[in-house]
Design a protein around this motif. Sequence first.
Motif, PDB file in Angstrom:
ATOM      1  N   ASP A  41      21.117  48.058  52.550  1.00  0.00           N
ATOM      2  CA  ASP A  41      20.356  47.416  51.639  1.00  0.00           C
ATOM      3  C   ASP A  41      21.293  47.061  50.988  1.00  0.00           C
ATOM      4  N   ALA A  42      22.385  47.921  50.339  1.00  0.00           N
ATOM      5  CA  ALA A  42      23.516  48.102  49.611  1.00  0.00           C
ATOM      6  C   ALA A  42      24.511  46.965  49.966  1.00  0.00           C
ATOM      7  N   ALA A  43      23.968  46.468  51.325  1.00  0.00           N
ATOM      8  CA  ALA A  43      25.693  45.872  51.753  1.00  0.00           C
ATOM      9  C   ALA A  43      25.409  44.104  51.653  1.00  0.00           C
ATOM     10  N   GLY A  44      23.589  43.799  52.152  1.00  0.00           N
ATOM     11  CA  GLY A  44      23.282  42.355  51.783  1.00  0.00           C
ATOM     12  C   GLY A  44      23.300  42.536  50.141  1.00  0.00           C
ATOM     13  N   ALA A  45      22.404  43.044  49.456  1.00  0.00           N
ATOM     14  CA  ALA A  45      23.318  42.897  47.998  1.00  0.00           C
ATOM     15  C   ALA A  45      24.465  42.332  47.243  1.00  0.00           C
ATOM     16  N   ILE A  46      25.295  43.403  48.337  1.00  0.00           N
ATOM     17  CA  ILE A  46      26.591  43.166  47.133  1.00  0.00           C
ATOM     18  C   ILE A  46      27.282  41.408  48.228  1.00  0.00           C
ATOM     19  N   VAL A  47      26.934  41.199  49.567  1.00  0.00           N
ATOM     20  CA  VAL A  47      27.197  40.467  49.952  1.00  0.00           C
ATOM     21  C   VAL A  47      26.575  38.992  48.671  1.00  0.00           C
ATOM     22  N   ALA A  48      25.367  39.087  48.645  1.00  0.00           N
ATOM     23  CA  ALA A  48      24.820  38.275  48.110  1.00  0.00           C
ATOM     24  C   ALA A  48      25.084  37.993  46.904  1.00  0.00           C
ATOM     25  N   GLN A  49      25.866  38.980  45.982  1.00  0.00           N
ATOM     26  CA  GLN A  49      26.648  38.809  45.324  1.00  0.00           C
ATOM     27  C   GLN A  49      27.785  37.711  45.057  1.00  0.00           C
ATOM     28  N   LEU A  50      28.361  38.702  46.053  1.00  0.00           N
ATOM     29  CA  LEU A  50      30.120  37.946  46.297  1.00  0.00           C
ATOM     30  C   LEU A  50      29.457  36.614  46.553  1.00  0.00           C
ATOM     31  N   VAL A  51      29.479  36.319  48.394  1.00  0.00           N
ATOM     32  CA  VAL A  51      28.914  34.844  48.294  1.00  0.00           C
ATOM     33  C   VAL A  51      27.938  33.892  47.695  1.00  0.00           C
ATOM     34  N   GLY A  52      26.845  34.314  47.480  1.00  0.00           N
ATOM     35  CA  GLY A  52      26.015  33.946  46.451  1.00  0.00           C
ATOM     36  C   GLY A  52      25.225  33.890  48.021  1.00  0.00           C
ATOM     37  N   LYS A  53      24.735  33.970  49.220  1.00  0.00           N
ATOM     38  CA  LYS A  53      24.150  33.549  50.300  1.00  0.00           C
ATOM     39  C   LYS A  53      23.728  35.146  51.245  1.00  0.00           C
ATOM     40  N   THR A  54      22.528  35.393  51.108  1.00  0.00           N
ATOM     41  CA  THR A  54      22.070  36.627  51.901  1.00  0.00           C
ATOM     42  C   THR A  54      22.021  36.805  53.026  1.00  0.00           C
ATOM     43  N   PRO A  55      23.018  37.822  53.582  1.00  0.00           N
ATOM     44  CA  PRO A  55      23.431  37.637  54.902  1.00  0.00           C
ATOM     45  C   PRO A  55      21.657  37.885  55.259  1.00  0.00           C
ATOM     46  N   SER A  56      21.825  38.110  56.744  1.00  0.00           N
ATOM     47  CA  SER A  56      20.171  38.514  57.521  1.00  0.00           C
ATOM     48  C   SER A  56      20.521  39.953  57.738  1.00  0.00           C
ATOM     49  N   GLN A  57      19.308  40.937  58.082  1.00  0.00           N
ATOM     50  CA  GLN A  57      19.089  42.181  57.833  1.00  0.00           C
ATOM     51  C   GLN A  57      20.003  42.475  58.927  1.00  0.00           C
ATOM     52  N   ALA A  58      20.099  42.239  60.298  1.00  0.00           N
ATOM     53  CA  ALA A  58      20.694  42.452  61.541  1.00  0.00           C
ATOM     54  C   ALA A  58      22.247  42.386  61.048  1.00  0.00           C
ATOM     55  N   ALA A  59      22.576  41.212  60.731  1.00  0.00           N
ATOM     56  CA  ALA A  59      23.851  40.909  60.121  1.00  0.00           C
ATOM     57  C   ALA A  59      24.820  41.978  59.590  1.00  0.00           C
ATOM     58  N   ALA A  60      23.553  42.728  58.505  1.00  0.00           N
ATOM     59  CA  ALA A  60      24.235  44.109  57.282  1.00  0.00           C
ATOM     60  C   ALA A  60      24.812  45.392  58.448  1.00  0.00           C
ATOM     61  N   ALA A  61      22.919  45.404  59.132  1.00  0.00           N
ATOM     62  CA  ALA A  61      23.104  46.650  59.590  1.00  0.00           C
ATOM     63  C   ALA A  61      24.130  46.618  60.182  1.00  0.00           C
ATOM     64  N   ALA A  62      24.927  45.400  60.979  1.00  0.00           N
ATOM     65  CA  ALA A  62      25.922  45.429  62.493  1.00  0.00           C
ATOM     66  C   ALA A  62      27.447  46.032  61.820  1.00  0.00           C
ATOM     67  N   ALA A  63      26.717  45.262  60.509  1.00  0.00           N
ATOM     68  CA  ALA A  63      28.349  45.801  59.483  1.00  0.00           C
ATOM     69  C   ALA A  63      28.669  47.324  59.050  1.00  0.00           C
ATOM     70  N   VAL A  64      26.955  47.351  58.462  1.00  0.00           N
ATOM     71  CA  VAL A  64      26.707  49.294  58.567  1.00  0.00           C
ATOM     72  C   VAL A  64      27.368  49.589  59.129  1.00  0.00           C
ATOM     73  N   ASP A  65      26.602  49.876  60.648  1.00  0.00           N
ATOM     74  CA  ASP A  65      26.989  50.673  61.703  1.00  0.00           C
ATOM     75  C   ASP A  65      28.861  50.175  62.590  1.00  0.00           C
ATOM     76  N   HIS A  66      29.202  49.015  62.415  1.00  0.00           N
ATOM     77  CA  HIS A  66      30.890  49.050  62.072  1.00  0.00           C
ATOM     78  C   HIS A  66      31.450  50.067  61.211  1.00  0.00           C
ATOM     79  N   VAL A  67      30.896  50.030  60.429  1.00  0.00           N
ATOM     80  CA  VAL A  67      31.499  50.934  58.913  1.00  0.00           C
ATOM     81  C   VAL A  67      31.511  52.409  59.249  1.00  0.00           C
ATOM     82  N   LEU A  68      30.217  53.357  59.917  1.00  0.00           N
ATOM     83  CA  LEU A  68      29.844  54.352  59.999  1.00  0.00           C
ATOM     84  C   LEU A  68      30.845  54.967  61.822  1.00  0.00           C
ATOM     85  N   LYS A  69      30.991  54.042  62.317  1.00  0.00           N
ATOM     86  CA  LYS A  69      31.113  54.214  63.675  1.00  0.00           C
ATOM     87  C   LYS A  69      32.770  54.558  63.459  1.00  0.00           C
ATOM     88  N   ARG A  70      33.804  54.886  63.036  1.00  0.00           N
ATOM     89  CA  ARG A  70      34.789  54.612  62.715  1.00  0.00           C
ATOM     90  C   ARG A  70      35.513  56.296  62.209  1.00  0.00           C
TER      91      ARG A  70
END
Length: 181
Positions: free
Chosen positions: A152-181
């Motif tokens: 949720d936070a990643a989606g809100a941050i991207v929406a504020q920075l870019v001005g466009k809200t990403p899809s829930q699946a795209a935000a979840a994939a980005a969070v999973d990618h960061v958590l796996k490192r």
Amino acid sequence: MAQPTQATTEHAPASGHGGGFPPFKAETYGSQLIWLGLCFVVLYVMVAKLALPRMASILADRRARIDGDLAEAVRLKGEADAAVATYEKALADARNRAHTIASETRERLARESEAHRKSVEADLARQLTEAEKTIAAGKTAAMTNVRGIAVDAAGAIVAQLVGKTPSQAAAAAAVDHVLKR
């Protein structure tokens, strides 16, 4: 006219004794020696026959009493020494018993203390295990919630920075990618 005066001295009538000290008179000296010898012999016999045996018996009684008292003192000293030896033996036995009782009590208390310590350690280990399980469950639940919050936070941050809200699946994939490192 004057009459001549004549001085006359009158002697007092002499007593039945002649003049002088009787022991120094030569005529009574011999009889005095006889009476002295006779009195000396009588006194000597009286002392030898009456006084000396009484004194000897008194001294013998005293000697016997002293010897008896000394023998009694030796006997009582022996009894006292025996009593002291018995007392010291009883005291040593009592000390040994007290030492044995103290050692047994110390060992028993050490065993009880060790058993109590092990019981407390086991109880603490059980509580620690339960606490670790609770913490792990809380951590897992928190991590589950953290992932959702992070998405949720990643989606809100991207929406504020870019001005466009990403899809829930795209935000979840980005969070999973960061958590796996």
